[in-house]
Design a protein around this motif. Structure first.
Motif, mmCIF file in Angstrom:
data_model
loop_
_atom_site.group_PDB
_atom_site.id
_atom_site.type_symbol
_atom_site.label_atom_id
_atom_site.label_comp_id
_atom_site.label_asym_id
_atom_site.label_seq_id
_atom_site.Cartn_x
_atom_site.Cartn_y
_atom_site.Cartn_z
ATOM 1 N N SER A 1 -50.956 31.311 -108.687
ATOM 2 C CA SER A 1 -49.853 31.356 -109.648
ATOM 3 C C SER A 1 -49.989 32.598 -110.510
ATOM 4 O O SER A 1 -51.084 32.905 -110.974
ATOM 5 C CB SER A 1 -49.900 30.133 -110.584
ATOM 6 N N PHE A 2 -48.906 33.321 -110.671
ATOM 7 C CA PHE A 2 -48.881 34.407 -111.654
ATOM 8 C C PHE A 2 -47.440 34.784 -111.941
ATOM 9 O O PHE A 2 -46.517 34.346 -111.251
ATOM 10 C CB PHE A 2 -49.693 35.627 -111.183
ATOM 11 N N ASP A 3 -47.250 35.552 -113.003
ATOM 12 C CA ASP A 3 -45.913 36.008 -113.375
ATOM 13 C C ASP A 3 -45.867 37.526 -113.257
ATOM 14 O O ASP A 3 -46.873 38.194 -113.390
ATOM 15 C CB ASP A 3 -45.598 35.650 -114.829
ATOM 16 N N ILE A 4 -44.676 38.035 -112.986
ATOM 17 C CA ILE A 4 -44.480 39.486 -113.027
ATOM 18 C C ILE A 4 -43.374 39.755 -114.030
ATOM 19 O O ILE A 4 -42.305 39.142 -113.959
ATOM 20 C CB ILE A 4 -44.102 40.038 -111.641
ATOM 21 N N LEU B 1 -47.500 45.288 -111.208
ATOM 22 C CA LEU B 1 -48.653 44.413 -111.032
ATOM 23 C C LEU B 1 -49.379 44.854 -109.767
ATOM 24 O O LEU B 1 -48.789 44.897 -108.695
ATOM 25 C CB LEU B 1 -48.209 42.954 -110.911
ATOM 26 N N GLY B 2 -50.626 45.214 -109.900
ATOM 27 C CA GLY B 2 -51.413 45.608 -108.735
ATOM 28 C C GLY B 2 -52.112 44.390 -108.163
ATOM 29 O O GLY B 2 -52.507 43.490 -108.887
ATOM 30 N N LEU B 3 -52.215 44.357 -106.853
ATOM 31 C CA LEU B 3 -52.920 43.258 -106.207
ATOM 32 C C LEU B 3 -53.955 43.891 -105.275
ATOM 33 O O LEU B 3 -53.597 44.645 -104.383
ATOM 34 C CB LEU B 3 -51.916 42.427 -105.411
ATOM 35 N N VAL B 4 -55.219 43.618 -105.530
ATOM 36 C CA VAL B 4 -56.253 44.229 -104.708
ATOM 37 C C VAL B 4 -57.150 43.177 -104.065
ATOM 38 O O VAL B 4 -57.179 42.032 -104.485
ATOM 39 C CB VAL B 4 -57.146 45.205 -105.521
ATOM 40 N N GLY B 5 -57.876 43.604 -103.068
ATOM 41 C CA GLY B 5 -58.773 42.715 -102.353
ATOM 42 C C GLY B 5 -59.014 43.286 -100.973
ATOM 43 O O GLY B 5 -58.341 44.228 -100.564
ATOM 44 N N LEU C 1 -40.323 37.514 -112.329
ATOM 45 C CA LEU C 1 -40.753 36.716 -111.194
ATOM 46 C C LEU C 1 -41.817 35.730 -111.655
ATOM 47 O O LEU C 1 -42.706 36.079 -112.423
ATOM 48 C CB LEU C 1 -41.376 37.659 -110.164
ATOM 49 N N GLU C 2 -41.674 34.484 -111.206
ATOM 50 C CA GLU C 2 -42.723 33.515 -111.484
ATOM 51 C C GLU C 2 -43.200 32.950 -110.166
ATOM 52 O O GLU C 2 -42.408 32.421 -109.391
ATOM 53 C CB GLU C 2 -42.153 32.354 -112.315
ATOM 54 N N ILE C 3 -44.468 33.068 -109.925
ATOM 55 C CA ILE C 3 -45.030 32.505 -108.704
ATOM 56 C C ILE C 3 -45.847 31.294 -109.113
ATOM 57 O O ILE C 3 -46.742 31.402 -109.952
ATOM 58 C CB ILE C 3 -45.891 33.546 -107.954
ATOM 59 N N LYS C 4 -45.479 30.130 -108.549
ATOM 60 C CA LYS C 4 -46.142 28.910 -108.992
ATOM 61 C C LYS C 4 -46.785 28.173 -107.829
ATOM 62 O O LYS C 4 -46.094 27.746 -106.911
ATOM 63 C CB LYS C 4 -45.113 27.988 -109.654
ATOM 64 N N ASN C 5 -48.083 28.035 -107.891
ATOM 65 C CA ASN C 5 -48.851 27.270 -106.903
ATOM 66 C C ASN C 5 -48.467 27.626 -105.473
ATOM 67 O O ASN C 5 -48.318 26.740 -104.626
ATOM 68 C CB ASN C 5 -48.673 25.762 -107.118
ATOM 69 N N ARG D 1 -51.026 45.668 -114.947
ATOM 70 C CA ARG D 1 -51.989 44.579 -114.817
ATOM 71 C C ARG D 1 -52.447 44.525 -113.362
ATOM 72 O O ARG D 1 -51.740 44.961 -112.462
ATOM 73 C CB ARG D 1 -51.343 43.239 -115.181
ATOM 74 N N ILE D 2 -53.629 43.977 -113.140
ATOM 75 C CA ILE D 2 -54.165 43.914 -111.785
ATOM 76 C C ILE D 2 -54.688 42.517 -111.490
ATOM 77 O O ILE D 2 -55.347 41.900 -112.333
ATOM 78 C CB ILE D 2 -55.320 44.938 -111.595
ATOM 79 N N GLY D 3 -54.361 42.030 -110.309
ATOM 80 C CA GLY D 3 -54.921 40.774 -109.840
ATOM 81 C C GLY D 3 -55.878 41.050 -108.699
ATOM 82 O O GLY D 3 -55.599 41.884 -107.845
ATOM 83 N N VAL D 4 -57.008 40.373 -108.704
ATOM 84 C CA VAL D 4 -57.986 40.557 -107.635
ATOM 85 C C VAL D 4 -57.999 39.291 -106.786
ATOM 86 O O VAL D 4 -58.115 38.190 -107.306
ATOM 87 C CB VAL D 4 -59.402 40.794 -108.208
ATOM 88 N N MET D 5 -57.839 39.460 -105.479
ATOM 89 C CA MET D 5 -57.825 38.298 -104.591
ATOM 90 C C MET D 5 -59.069 38.258 -103.729
ATOM 91 O O MET D 5 -59.609 39.287 -103.332
ATOM 92 C CB MET D 5 -56.584 38.329 -103.700
ATOM 93 N N TYR D 6 -59.504 37.032 -103.472
ATOM 94 C CA TYR D 6 -60.649 36.850 -102.582
ATOM 95 C C TYR D 6 -60.432 35.565 -101.788
ATOM 96 O O TYR D 6 -60.238 34.505 -102.372
ATOM 97 C CB TYR D 6 -61.941 36.770 -103.403
ATOM 98 N N PHE D 7 -60.409 35.661 -100.479
ATOM 99 C CA PHE D 7 -60.202 34.519 -99.605
ATOM 100 C C PHE D 7 -59.040 33.615 -100.031
ATOM 101 O O PHE D 7 -59.205 32.415 -100.189
ATOM 102 C CB PHE D 7 -61.489 33.697 -99.488
ATOM 103 N N GLY D 8 -57.870 34.231 -100.220
ATOM 104 C CA GLY D 8 -56.675 33.439 -100.487
ATOM 105 C C GLY D 8 -56.516 32.975 -101.914
ATOM 106 O O GLY D 8 -55.545 32.308 -102.244
ATOM 107 N N LYS D 9 -57.469 33.300 -102.743
ATOM 108 C CA LYS D 9 -57.366 32.883 -104.136
ATOM 109 C C LYS D 9 -57.365 34.097 -105.050
ATOM 110 O O LYS D 9 -57.986 35.114 -104.761
ATOM 111 C CB LYS D 9 -58.550 31.981 -104.512
ATOM 112 N N LEU D 10 -56.678 33.921 -106.176
ATOM 113 C CA LEU D 10 -56.724 34.935 -107.202
ATOM 114 C C LEU D 10 -57.985 34.655 -108.022
ATOM 115 O O LEU D 10 -58.163 33.542 -108.534
ATOM 116 C CB LEU D 10 -55.474 34.797 -108.071
ATOM 117 N N VAL D 11 -58.898 35.617 -108.098
ATOM 118 C CA VAL D 11 -60.125 35.331 -108.841
ATOM 119 C C VAL D 11 -60.129 35.976 -110.225
ATOM 120 O O VAL D 11 -60.866 35.550 -111.107
ATOM 121 C CB VAL D 11 -61.400 35.761 -108.071
#
Lengths: 351, 312
Positions: free
Chosen positions: B30-33, B39-43, B6-10, B221-231
């Motif tokens: 944007s990120f790839d899986i 892929l963990g997504l937290v926030g 999976l590719e997530i772009k903009n 892998r883990i992505g951290v989100m804050y207010f709509g953005k991946l930080v």
């Protein structure tokens, strides 16, 4: 220490179409003044039912006290009439519910919800009640409380709503505060704030707290003592250090091993096999025996009594019987025991 | 590294566009899986992590940006037939086990809905057997098949949701807080189950949660989100050992651990976005500090983060 609440041999059943569900099967514990007692256990273990029976919030037509008493201020709460109970509920014993989204009335401004218990339980005027309510909001850290009084629940975030629920529960300075999973619906950062708030408030007004949760991290943070419930009974009770560093019951071992630790490597997570017992037909012996790798023949036949580990620590498992074989707890539990003076795995410096 | 599934772009997902109450729930991420990974997504709630999941599976039409699944654009124009094929490969486990099951359908039909839509069972007996097997896989039993959702606890309902997602044999599962409603002992069962299924069937997960200790356990892998953005985006181990974005640090410091001694000494950090002190128009974006470890930062912060991590 002064005992503020005593639950003795409490047994409670629900009469359903399927038959009698024995939700609480002999629960004993004391609550001391100013302490936080955490009750942990999975859903269906009877932790919520226990506290709701203290508050007498269970449906009268199906819930039935079978045995035992709940002593509070010299009175047995199981025997009080509805009218008498209403005078205690919200005034001397207050409750915070799990879901701040549904425990507030969506059609009432929060100011009215805050003054409601004050007007009901205390002889004060509306104007005074309003003043107290504003102070309460300030106490729980709500900015601009005067303005917020007129707003409705949907205008607040989840964390703010839980602060309001806490403010309402504290309105009459209760002697006992029952918190039923108060932070489960909240984010970790908000959870941390709410827990800090509850601890601060406890120091200020010296209330006793019964804290129900299944999050052992939260327990380690807030509790002075911990009661572990399983299948409608307390299976282990002790101070927070005793439960976390010197647990004795196989169920407590299972609970502690099934939490991943942040620094642990990638080994397989320990999962307690099976599902909780069906309380329509509770097992004869130790309710946990069927899921326990440490179960012995006697566990299937006889219910274990409480064995004393220390003055404050009791566990209901046959493993503590003098004739029982010595078993090795799971590796993660042994790691914990190494930190506890008095456990047989203690590795402290010998002086 | 492995093949990109999976590719997530903009990706941008804005609500109430053009109105006063416009919400930028997902704001240019944007990120790839990779195939086979988690892929963990937290926030915190409201940070857009659920919306991200829902946009990927096209429950929402993205405001802009692309999602490529096996090289094919999910958000492009698609015929019903193409969409159906795609729906079978990508499934979702929802957050709220109370709202995600139709209260008027029996468990049998809830779990078999995907099987029926995609015609996976040859006859009624096979359909029944498939449902029974699925129920067993998720720790329920076949007697449950004739009941309605209201007869189940929250935890059991979530298991039904997992059984339903597994029914069509997907490649990729978006799990939106699948274990938040479950008990600790049951959480471990479900997480182990998800891991086993992953090994067996080579599944790929996007695991959305706020329980950070579980996320670390299950994720590669883990992505951290804050207010709509991946930080921040980093390998799980790395993120916990060496969190670089101040928000990640604050999030990690808020987790209570089942260790009373640690709890007595835990110091909570709070995050104030003002610490960045970004200048007007400063170029703030994801930058790679160490291999695989991305942090949203400005050029200036990038230099200092690089210098700090070189020292370690």
């Amino acid at each position: 220490m002064e005992k503020i609440l005593q639950v003795k041999d409490l047994e409670l059943s629900f009469n359903t179409f399927a038959g009698e569900v024995k939700a609480i099967r002999g629960v004993n514990f004391d609550l001391y003044k100013g302490e936080t007692l955490a009750i942990v256990g999975e859903s269906g273990s009877g932790k919520s039912v226990t506290t709701k029976s203290i508050m007498r919030l269970l449906p009268e037509n199906s819930a039935e006290f079978k045995n035992g008493e709940i002593l509070f201020g010299g009175r047995d709460l199981t025997k009080l009439s509805d009218k008498e109970m209403q005078k205690i509920r919200g005034k001397e014993i207050a409750m915070i519910f799990q879901d701040p989204m549904t425990s507030l009335n969506p059609t009432m401004p929060i100011g009215r919800q805050l003054t409601e218990p004050l007007l009901k339980h205390q002889k004060i005027s509306k104007a005074e009640a309003k003043k107290v309510a504003i102070d309460l909001l300030r106490l729980v850290g709500m900015p601009k409380p005067e303005l917020r009084m007129k707003q409705y629940p949907h205008q607040f975030s989840g964390g703010q709503r839980q602060r309001i629920v806490i403010a309402i529960s504290l309105a009459c300075n209760p002697q006992i505060l029952i918190a039923d999973e108060p932070t489960t619906a909240l984010d970790v950062t908000i959870q941390a704030q709410i827990l800090e708030l509850m601890k601060d408030l406890q120091k200020k007004i010296d209330t006793s707290i019964i804290f129900i949760t299944h999050d052992l991290g939260v327990v380690a943070n807030v509790a002075d003592r911990v009661a572990v419930m399983y299948g409608g009974k307390i299976v282990e009770i002790g101070t927070v250090d005793e439960i976390f560093y010197n647990p004795q019951h196989p169920y407590t071992w299972g609970l502690l091993s099934s939490m991943p630790s942040l620094d642990a490597a990638d080994e397989k997570l320990y999962a307690i096999p099976g599902t909780p017992p069906d309380l329509l037909a509770p097992p004869k012996g130790d309710a946990f025996a069927l899921r326990s790798e440490y179960a012995m023949q006697i566990d299937m036949e006889q219910n274990p009594p409480f064995f004393k580990v220390s003055d404050s620590h009791y566990a209901a498992t046959w493993l503590l019987h003098p004739d029982a074989p010595r078993v090795e707890p799971p590796a993660t539990v042994i790691e914990r025991m190494k930190k506890f003076p008095g456990s047989r795995y203690y590795e402290g410096s010998r002086v | 590294m492995a093949e990109k599934l999976l590719e997530i772009k903009n990706l941008k997902q804005h609500f109430n566009v053009g109105k006063a109450n416009e919400v930028r729930a997902v704001d240019d991420i944007s990120f790839d899986i990779y195939r086979g990974e988690t892929l963990g997504l937290v926030g915190e709630s409201g940070c857009g992590k659920s919306t991200t999941g829902r946009s990927i599976i096209r429950l929402y039409d993205a405001t802009s940006g692309d999602v490529f699944f096996e090289g094919e654009n999910v958000h492009g124009k698609k015929s019903k037939k193409d969409l159906k094929k795609f729906n079978r490969k990508m499934q979702m486990i929802f957050q709220d086990p109370y709202a995600s099951l139709n209260p008027r359908m029996k468990v049998m039909d809830i779990v078999a809905e995907g099987i029926d839509i995609h015609g996976l069972a040859k006859n009624a007996a096979e359909r029944k057997q498939m449902v029974f097997d699925l129920l067993e896989t998720v720790g329920l039993n076949k007697e449950h098949a004739n009941r309605y959702p209201h007869e189940f606890s929250g935890g059991q309902r979530q298991r039904l949701g997992i059984a339903r997602a597994l029914a069509v044999d997907p490649d990729f599962i978006i799990a939106d807080e699948p274990i938040s409603a479950l008990d600790v002992s049951i959480q471990a069962q479900v997480v182990n189950l998800l891991k086993e299924l992953q090994e067996e069937k080579g599944l790929t997960y996007l695991f959305i949660a706020h329980d950070l200790s579980m996320v670390k356990y299950i994720s590669d892998r883990i992505g951290v989100m804050y207010f709509g953005k991946l930080v921040e985006l980093a390998p799980a181990e790395d993120l916990y050992k060496n969190p670089m974005h101040p928000y990640t640090q604050s999030l990690l410091s808020a987790i209570p651990l089942p260790d009373p001694d640690y709890e007595r000494n835990r110091v909570r950090k709070s995050y104030d976005p003002a610490v960045h002190n970004y200048a007007e128009g400063e170029d703030v974006r994801m930058r790679e500090i160490t291999p695989g470890h991305f942090v949203q930062c400005s050029e200036r912060e990038f230099e200092s983060l690089k210098a700090t991590s070189a020292r370690i």
